[in-house]
Design a protein around this motif. Structure first.
Motif, PDB file in Angstrom:
ATOM      1  N   UNK A 108     -12.310  -5.485 -11.204  1.00  0.00           N
ATOM      2  CA  UNK A 108     -10.867  -5.416 -11.430  1.00  0.00           C
ATOM      3  C   UNK A 108     -10.323  -4.180 -10.737  1.00  0.00           C
ATOM      4  N   UNK A 109      -9.023  -4.208 -10.491  1.00  0.00           N
ATOM      5  CA  UNK A 109      -8.353  -3.092  -9.844  1.00  0.00           C
ATOM      6  C   UNK A 109      -6.947  -3.002 -10.411  1.00  0.00           C
ATOM      7  N   UNK A 167      12.163  -0.472 -11.793  1.00  0.00           N
ATOM      8  CA  UNK A 167      11.334   0.049 -12.873  1.00  0.00           C
ATOM      9  C   UNK A 167       9.864  -0.037 -12.521  1.00  0.00           C
ATOM     10  N   UNK A 168       9.033   0.197 -13.515  1.00  0.00           N
ATOM     11  CA  UNK A 168       7.590   0.238 -13.295  1.00  0.00           C
ATOM     12  C   UNK A 168       7.021  -1.176 -13.158  1.00  0.00           C
ATOM     13  N   UNK A 169       5.988  -1.295 -12.348  1.00  0.00           N
ATOM     14  CA  UNK A 169       5.245  -2.541 -12.226  1.00  0.00           C
ATOM     15  C   UNK A 169       3.759  -2.208 -12.223  1.00  0.00           C
ATOM     16  N   UNK A 170       3.009  -2.870 -13.098  1.00  0.00           N
ATOM     17  CA  UNK A 170       1.553  -2.742 -13.127  1.00  0.00           C
ATOM     18  C   UNK A 170       0.950  -4.054 -12.642  1.00  0.00           C
ATOM     19  N   UNK A 171      -0.028  -3.953 -11.764  1.00  0.00           N
ATOM     20  CA  UNK A 171      -0.720  -5.125 -11.232  1.00  0.00           C
ATOM     21  C   UNK A 171      -2.209  -4.948 -11.495  1.00  0.00           C
ATOM     22  N   UNK A 172      -2.793  -5.911 -12.182  1.00  0.00           N
ATOM     23  CA  UNK A 172      -4.230  -5.927 -12.442  1.00  0.00           C
ATOM     24  C   UNK A 172      -4.831  -7.056 -11.637  1.00  0.00           C
ATOM     25  N   UNK A 173      -5.614  -6.695 -10.614  1.00  0.00           N
ATOM     26  CA  UNK A 173      -6.301  -7.705  -9.808  1.00  0.00           C
ATOM     27  C   UNK A 173      -7.680  -7.945 -10.396  1.00  0.00           C
TER      28      UNK A 173
END
Length: 143
Positions: A118-119, A128-134
């Motif tokens: 995962x990354x 605004x904020x954006x979180x991306x979990x690959x």
């Protein structure tokens, strides 16, 4: 595999309010939470959905395929609360982990899969904020 992951996501009541997509979509939705199977969520990226390598499993009896599928969980917020976005993106990604723990075959014959890697990226944007979990869903199948 991609079809199975998309179907699980669309049927998962724990993902209420999350848009589950089969690869990149052209849409006008303002949804803030996504689970995208077969796409890393980067519109300027290379759009690679999956990769496989294979070889003979025996003398003419079949092939073994090793595969990796990219799955992106995305949580966007209209504020700058990085922790809230990160927490939400991990909640979305945890559903994929749960499906694979419950059935590593995902209902398919001669297959086993798990999350291999995962990354996490966190970005402050104009919206605004954006979180991306690959997530890399990896495994092998015999065909």
């Amino acid at each position: 595999m991609i079809d199975a992951l998309v179907a699980l996501g669309q049927a998962d009541s724990e993902l209420s309010g999350v848009v589950v997509s089969d690869g990149p979509e052209v849409t006008e939705t303002s949804a803030s939470d996504w689970l995208i199977v077969g796409f890393d969520g980067d519109p300027s990226g290379d759009f690679q959905a999956a990769q496989t390598v294979g070889g003979w499993a025996g003398l003419g009896t079949g092939r073994e395929e090793q595969f990796q599928i990219t799955v992106a969980a995305i949580a966007s917020r209209g504020d700058t609360d990085v922790r809230a976005a990160r927490t939400r993106v991990y909640e979305i990604g945890a559903r994929v982990e749960e499906w694979l723990r419950a059935d590593p075959r995902l209902g398919l014959e001669s297959l086993e899969a798990a999350i291999e890697a995962s990354q996490l990226t966190q970005d402050q944007t104009d919206q605004g904020v954006q979180a991306v979990l690959l997530l890399t869903v990896a495994g092998r199948a015999f065909t």
